[in-house]
Design an enzyme around this catalytic site. Structure first.
Site, mmCIF file in Angstrom:
data_model
loop_
_atom_site.group_PDB
_atom_site.id
_atom_site.type_symbol
_atom_site.label_atom_id
_atom_site.label_comp_id
_atom_site.label_asym_id
_atom_site.label_seq_id
_atom_site.Cartn_x
_atom_site.Cartn_y
_atom_site.Cartn_z
ATOM 1 N N GLY A 16 0.813 -1.217 0.000
ATOM 2 C CA GLY A 16 0.000 0.000 0.000
ATOM 3 C C GLY A 16 0.840 1.257 0.000
ATOM 4 C CD GLU A 35 9.802 -0.943 5.372
ATOM 5 O OE1 GLU A 35 8.655 -0.816 4.915
ATOM 6 O OE2 GLU A 35 10.046 -1.593 6.425
ATOM 7 C CB THR A 42 3.770 -8.505 4.647
ATOM 8 O OG1 THR A 42 3.866 -7.704 5.822
ATOM 9 C CG2 THR A 42 3.425 -9.931 5.021
ATOM 10 C CB CYS A 43 3.276 -8.679 -0.582
ATOM 11 S SG CYS A 43 2.819 -9.586 -2.051
ATOM 12 C CB CYS A 48 2.172 -12.661 -2.080
ATOM 13 S SG CYS A 48 1.460 -11.256 -1.223
ATOM 14 C CE LYS A 51 1.208 -17.758 -1.119
ATOM 15 N NZ LYS A 51 0.214 -16.966 -0.420
ATOM 16 C CB ALA A 115 8.187 6.663 10.809
ATOM 17 C CE1 TYR A 177 -6.785 -16.027 1.070
ATOM 18 C CE2 TYR A 177 -7.939 -15.420 3.072
ATOM 19 C CZ TYR A 177 -7.818 -15.369 1.690
ATOM 20 O OH TYR A 177 -8.713 -14.648 0.945
ATOM 21 C CD GLU A 181 -1.656 -19.480 0.834
ATOM 22 O OE1 GLU A 181 -2.276 -19.032 -0.133
ATOM 23 O OE2 GLU A 181 -0.784 -18.809 1.432
ATOM 24 N NE ARG A 198 -10.871 -19.725 16.650
ATOM 25 C CZ ARG A 198 -10.686 -18.508 17.148
ATOM 26 N NH1 ARG A 198 -10.263 -18.352 18.363
ATOM 27 N NH2 ARG A 198 -10.919 -17.447 16.392
ATOM 28 N NE ARG A 204 -14.509 -17.693 11.752
ATOM 29 C CZ ARG A 204 -14.434 -16.380 11.877
ATOM 30 N NH1 ARG A 204 -15.416 -15.624 11.455
ATOM 31 N NH2 ARG A 204 -13.369 -15.810 12.404
ATOM 32 N N GLY A 261 -3.974 -15.751 12.578
ATOM 33 C CA GLY A 261 -4.419 -14.400 12.227
ATOM 34 C C GLY A 261 -3.350 -13.338 12.393
ATOM 35 C CB ALA A 340 -6.104 -17.681 -5.416
ATOM 36 C CG HIS A 435 -12.891 -29.191 -25.756
ATOM 37 N ND1 HIS A 435 -13.413 -29.662 -24.567
ATOM 38 C CD2 HIS A 435 -12.562 -30.277 -26.503
ATOM 39 C CE1 HIS A 435 -13.427 -30.986 -24.609
ATOM 40 N NE2 HIS A 435 -12.913 -31.377 -25.762
ATOM 41 C CD GLU A 440 -14.211 -27.526 -22.197
ATOM 42 O OE1 GLU A 440 -14.902 -27.233 -23.184
ATOM 43 O OE2 GLU A 440 -13.389 -28.472 -22.195
HETATM 44 P P1 FAD Z 1 2.936 -4.521 4.495
HETATM 45 O O1 FAD Z 1 3.210 -5.111 3.181
HETATM 46 O O2 FAD Z 1 2.973 -5.395 5.683
HETATM 47 O O3 FAD Z 1 3.990 -3.329 4.680
HETATM 48 C C1 FAD Z 1 4.120 -2.624 5.876
HETATM 49 C C2 FAD Z 1 5.538 -2.105 5.976
HETATM 50 O O4 FAD Z 1 5.601 -1.116 7.012
HETATM 51 C C3 FAD Z 1 6.550 -3.180 6.360
HETATM 52 O O5 FAD Z 1 7.588 -3.215 5.394
HETATM 53 C C4 FAD Z 1 7.082 -2.723 7.728
HETATM 54 O O6 FAD Z 1 8.456 -3.028 7.908
HETATM 55 C C5 FAD Z 1 6.861 -1.219 7.651
HETATM 56 N N1 FAD Z 1 6.739 -0.562 8.950
HETATM 57 C C6 FAD Z 1 5.943 -0.944 9.992
HETATM 58 N N2 FAD Z 1 6.058 -0.047 11.001
HETATM 59 C C7 FAD Z 1 6.922 0.932 10.588
HETATM 60 C C8 FAD Z 1 7.432 2.119 11.187
HETATM 61 N N3 FAD Z 1 7.053 2.525 12.402
HETATM 62 N N4 FAD Z 1 8.310 2.853 10.479
HETATM 63 C C9 FAD Z 1 8.699 2.476 9.225
HETATM 64 N N5 FAD Z 1 8.244 1.353 8.617
HETATM 65 C C10 FAD Z 1 7.358 0.603 9.289
HETATM 66 N N6 FAD Z 1 -1.894 -11.372 -0.045
HETATM 67 C C11 FAD Z 1 -2.246 -11.676 -1.310
HETATM 68 O O7 FAD Z 1 -2.934 -10.885 -1.954
HETATM 69 N N7 FAD Z 1 -1.846 -12.853 -1.896
HETATM 70 C C12 FAD Z 1 -1.078 -13.758 -1.239
HETATM 71 O O8 FAD Z 1 -0.731 -14.799 -1.802
HETATM 72 C C13 FAD Z 1 -0.698 -13.465 0.098
HETATM 73 N N8 FAD Z 1 0.065 -14.331 0.788
HETATM 74 C C14 FAD Z 1 0.438 -14.015 2.063
HETATM 75 C C15 FAD Z 1 1.214 -14.940 2.760
HETATM 76 C C16 FAD Z 1 1.605 -14.675 4.049
HETATM 77 C C17 FAD Z 1 2.439 -15.693 4.796
HETATM 78 C C18 FAD Z 1 1.238 -13.438 4.661
HETATM 79 C C19 FAD Z 1 1.688 -13.120 6.066
HETATM 80 C C20 FAD Z 1 0.468 -12.515 3.980
HETATM 81 C C21 FAD Z 1 0.058 -12.796 2.671
HETATM 82 N N9 FAD Z 1 -0.741 -11.919 1.942
HETATM 83 C C22 FAD Z 1 -1.122 -12.232 0.669
HETATM 84 C C23 FAD Z 1 -1.202 -10.643 2.537
HETATM 85 C C24 FAD Z 1 -0.336 -9.464 2.036
HETATM 86 O O9 FAD Z 1 1.026 -9.745 2.260
HETATM 87 C C25 FAD Z 1 -0.731 -8.184 2.765
HETATM 88 O O10 FAD Z 1 -2.123 -7.972 2.624
HETATM 89 C C26 FAD Z 1 -0.003 -6.969 2.208
HETATM 90 O O11 FAD Z 1 1.384 -7.123 2.285
HETATM 91 C C27 FAD Z 1 -0.420 -5.704 2.960
HETATM 92 O O12 FAD Z 1 0.310 -4.601 2.497
HETATM 93 P P2 FAD Z 1 0.517 -3.329 3.422
HETATM 94 O O13 FAD Z 1 1.155 -2.278 2.564
HETATM 95 O O14 FAD Z 1 -0.708 -2.983 4.131
HETATM 96 O O15 FAD Z 1 1.542 -3.781 4.552
HETATM 97 P P1 NDP Z 2 -6.951 -15.971 8.854
HETATM 98 O O1 NDP Z 2 -7.748 -14.896 9.467
HETATM 99 O O2 NDP Z 2 -7.176 -16.328 7.439
HETATM 100 O O3 NDP Z 2 -7.098 -17.305 9.709
HETATM 101 C C1 NDP Z 2 -6.812 -17.328 11.079
HETATM 102 C C2 NDP Z 2 -7.196 -18.692 11.602
HETATM 103 O O4 NDP Z 2 -6.747 -18.828 12.931
HETATM 104 C C3 NDP Z 2 -8.712 -18.907 11.614
HETATM 105 O O5 NDP Z 2 -8.963 -20.216 11.218
HETATM 106 C C4 NDP Z 2 -9.067 -18.670 13.072
HETATM 107 O O6 NDP Z 2 -10.180 -19.432 13.470
HETATM 108 C C5 NDP Z 2 -7.835 -19.201 13.771
HETATM 109 N N1 NDP Z 2 -7.591 -18.597 15.083
HETATM 110 C C6 NDP Z 2 -7.593 -17.284 15.390
HETATM 111 N N2 NDP Z 2 -7.289 -17.115 16.695
HETATM 112 C C7 NDP Z 2 -7.095 -18.344 17.202
HETATM 113 C C8 NDP Z 2 -6.765 -18.821 18.496
HETATM 114 N N3 NDP Z 2 -6.562 -17.991 19.518
HETATM 115 N N4 NDP Z 2 -6.634 -20.158 18.685
HETATM 116 C C9 NDP Z 2 -6.836 -21.011 17.667
HETATM 117 N N5 NDP Z 2 -7.142 -20.608 16.406
HETATM 118 C C10 NDP Z 2 -7.270 -19.297 16.186
HETATM 119 O O7 NDP Z 2 -5.455 -15.532 9.132
HETATM 120 P P2 NDP Z 2 -4.052 -16.065 8.580
HETATM 121 O O8 NDP Z 2 -3.123 -15.884 9.708
HETATM 122 O O9 NDP Z 2 -4.192 -17.386 7.949
HETATM 123 O O10 NDP Z 2 -3.716 -15.002 7.438
HETATM 124 C C11 NDP Z 2 -3.820 -13.597 7.674
HETATM 125 C C12 NDP Z 2 -4.371 -12.908 6.462
HETATM 126 O O11 NDP Z 2 -3.351 -12.780 5.471
HETATM 127 C C13 NDP Z 2 -5.498 -13.662 5.743
HETATM 128 O O12 NDP Z 2 -6.750 -13.425 6.332
HETATM 129 C C14 NDP Z 2 -5.409 -13.127 4.349
HETATM 130 O O13 NDP Z 2 -6.157 -11.942 4.249
HETATM 131 C C15 NDP Z 2 -3.920 -12.848 4.184
HETATM 132 N N6 NDP Z 2 -3.316 -13.953 3.418
HETATM 133 C C16 NDP Z 2 -3.675 -14.094 2.109
HETATM 134 C C17 NDP Z 2 -3.190 -15.133 1.373
HETATM 135 C C18 NDP Z 2 -3.607 -15.281 -0.072
HETATM 136 O O14 NDP Z 2 -4.130 -14.337 -0.630
HETATM 137 N N7 NDP Z 2 -3.377 -16.430 -0.686
HETATM 138 C C19 NDP Z 2 -2.259 -16.120 1.934
HETATM 139 C C20 NDP Z 2 -1.937 -15.861 3.314
HETATM 140 C C21 NDP Z 2 -2.464 -14.818 4.025
HETATM 141 P P3 NDP Z 2 -11.674 -18.904 13.235
HETATM 142 O O15 NDP Z 2 -11.984 -19.099 11.797
HETATM 143 O O16 NDP Z 2 -12.457 -19.771 14.155
HETATM 144 O O17 NDP Z 2 -11.670 -17.465 13.633
#
Ligand code: FAD
Ligand code: NDP
Length: 447
Positions: A16, A35, A42-43, A48, A51, A115, A177, A181, A198, A204, A261, A340, A435, A440
């Site tokens: 973002g 930064e 994160t991505c 992303c 992963k 920051a 997610y 994954e 859980r 969900r 989460g 996805a 096809h 399809e």
């Molecule tokens: P981020 O990308 O998290 O960027 C925030 C940045 O702010 C970081 O670089 C951090 O270092 C910096 N920062 C924080 N605090 C400060 C500070 N005080 N001063 C300076 N810098 C700071 N989304 C998808 O669409 N497809 C996927 O396949 C996918 N896979 C994922 C897999 C995993 C394991 C995870 C954890 C997430 C995944 N996501 C995926 C989610 C995606 O990564 C996030 O939605 C996305 O990166 C959010 O972008 P953002 O700009 O909000 O924050």
């Molecule tokens: P999610 O919100 O997708 O899933 C969190 C899971 O943890 C849920 O099943 C939740 O259960 C469970 N949970 C939460 N708290 C507890 C607890 N205290 N004890 C036991 N289980 C718990 O989060 P993720 O961490 O998997 O991913 C974070 C986000 O990152 C995603 O929501 C997605 O937006 C993004 N992401 C996207 C990907 C993609 O686009 N392919 C890949 C990876 C991440 P319940 O359902 O009961 O709440």
């Protein structure tokens, strides 16, 4: 003499923040981006990209088996985790460089450091004060662990990308997610994998058929799914971990990973002192133009706690920049966001799940198909593809499209365009298929 050092200071160089900064600079704004870690957020660094690279690696496990059915002799393939990790790190470093160049070429000044917001127009970075007409909080999210004894013995996805060695046994907690994954990644790479969730169903919020089909596929591939179970405590036992579940059941594992989460990352930012309203879960409260309670402070991406996906953060960042510097007040349409899950097989989905559609529309028609893909005829793979359309009976509009199967994300992306144009089931039906493909099937579904 301008009143402030910059027109925009962005905190966070992830999806973002980078997009907002680049678009703002292209519209003539003077932009600094702060930064604290690696550019790309994160991505790029822990989400992303790495992963999906790991997911590709895991996918080869079944590809070798499939190849044999097509006449390829593949003698005993061996997997080298370290080689994958090094190759992944090299690619991430390359991407960090690409991000630095993109920002530099756009004229965005990158400031390294953490920051902290000092007032409505100023931040402090490493003892330096920088001021701007507008501040943007784009600090993303951070993984959370359940509050149980021994939780610190587990890792999160952040550490999973840097493991020295692959464990023999991995236990994942969560049913979203990341849990799903990584269950596919570990299992595909030969790790004995258990997933503890859980709830009584994975994923969900997703269509229930999709969650059930995926659960069946994961089990078929050897992942142990323990539903309606949660860890209660964790202890070290010799070289392994002993995880006690709330039911009293005990599990031994070499690795425990929490995928429970992510929460907005606002620690130490000084938001509250600056007057920025924050929700109980840490999400920065913004209006539909991404403006916080302090009119010069804005926020986009995971930190606003709406939809945690990279393309959404990108869209929000671009919308904000256009609002502030393009004279074009903009927002993001959150309907029909396709997504996805890169499990094996993939999940792709857009629009409403069946139960949600039934809550919102008086009459809903559902079309489903489950079949073995053509490739499986020779490979012998027992996995099936599942596809589903949810349709509003009154208007014939397609409300939801869902799939479990190879390249589901690639297929659903195109359907998302059609759904954004308001496509009806009749229009799907009059579309000529390609096809032989899996895609399809979406235009040949009959009631
Ligand atoms: P981020 O990308 O998290 O960027 C925030 C940045 O702010 C970081 O670089 C951090 O270092 C910096 N920062 C924080 N605090 C400060 C500070 N005080 N001063 C300076 N810098 C700071 N989304 C998808 O669409 N497809 C996927 O396949 C996918 N896979 C994922 C897999 C995993 C394991 C995870 C954890 C997430 C995944 N996501 C995926 C989610 C995606 O990564 C996030 O939605 C996305 O990166 C959010 O972008 P953002 O700009 O909000 O924050
Ligand atoms: P999610 O919100 O997708 O899933 C969190 C899971 O943890 C849920 O099943 C939740 O259960 C469970 N949970 C939460 N708290 C507890 C607890 N205290 N004890 C036991 N289980 C718990 O989060 P993720 O961490 O998997 O991913 C974070 C986000 O990152 C995603 O929501 C997605 O937006 C993004 N992401 C996207 C990907 C993609 O686009 N392919 C890949 C990876 C991440 P319940 O359902 O009961 O709440």
């Amino acid at each position: 003499m301008p009143r402030y050092d910059y027109d925009l200071i962005t905190i966070g160089g992830g999806s973002g923040g980078v997009r907002a900064s680049r678009v703002a600079a292209s519209l003539g704004a003077r932009v600094a981006l702060v930064e604290t870690a690696a550019l790309g957020g994160t991505c790029v660094n822990a989400g992303c990209i790495p992963k999906k690279l790991f997911s590709y690696a895991a996918g080869f496990a079944s590809d070798f088996g499939d190849a044999a059915g097509y006449g390829w002799q593949v003698p005993g393939p061996r997997f080298d985790w370290k080689a994958l990790r090094i190759a992944k790190d090299r690619e991430i470093s390359r991407l960090n460089g690409v991000y630095a160049k993109l920002l530099g070429d756009a004229g965005v000044q990158v400031v390294e450091g953490r920051a902290m917001i000092r007032d409505a127009h100023a931040v402090e970075v490493a003892g330096r004060r920088l001021s701007a007409e507008h501040l943007l909080v784009a600090t993303g999210g951070r993984a959370v662990r359940p509050d149980i004894p021994g939780a610190e013995l587990g890792i999160t996805s952040d550490e999973a990308f840097h493991l020295e060695a692959l464990p023999c046994r991995a236990l994942l907690v969560g049913g979203g997610y990341i849990a799903v994954e990584f269950a596919s990644i570990f299992s595909g790479l030969g790790v004995e994998t258990t997933l503890v969730h859980r709830g009584s169903r994975l994923l969900r919020g997703f269509d229930e058929d999709i969650a059930d089909v995926l659960s069946g596929e994961l089990r078929r591939q050897g992942v142990t799914l323990l539903l309606d179970e949660s860890p209660a405590r964790v202890a070290r036992e010799g070289g392994a971990l002993r995880v006690t579940l709330a039911s009293g059941r005990e599990l031994a594992s070499d690795l425990l990973m929490f995928a429970t989460g992510r929460r907005p990352n606002i620690k130490g930012l000084g938001l509250e002192a600056a007057g920025v309203a924050v929700a109980k879960n840490g999400a920065v409260q913004v209006d539909d133009r991404y403006r916080s309670a302090v009119p010069s402070v804005h926020a986009v991406g995971d930190v606003i706690g709406r939809v945690q996906l990279t393309p959404v953060a990108l869209a929000e960042g671009a919308a904000l920049a256009r609002t502030l510097f393009g004279g074009q007040p903009s927002t993001v349409d959150y309907a029909n966001i396709p997504t996805a899950i890169f499990s094996h097989p993939h999940v792709g989905t857009v629009g409403l799940a069946e139960d949600e559609a039934r809550r919102r529309f008086p009459e809903v028609k559902v079309y489903r198909s489950s079949f073995r893909p053509l490739k499986a005829t020779l490979s012998g793979d027992a996995g099936k593809v599942f596809i589903k359309l949810v349709v509003d009976a009154a208007s014939d509009r397609v409300l939801g499209a869902h799939m479990v199967g190879a390249e589901a994300g690639e297929i659903i992306q195109g359907l998302a365009v059609a759904m954004n144009c308001g496509a009806t089931k009749a229009q799907f039906d009059t579309t000529i298929g390609i096809h032989p493909t899996t895609a399809e099937e979406f235009v040949t579904l009959r009631g």
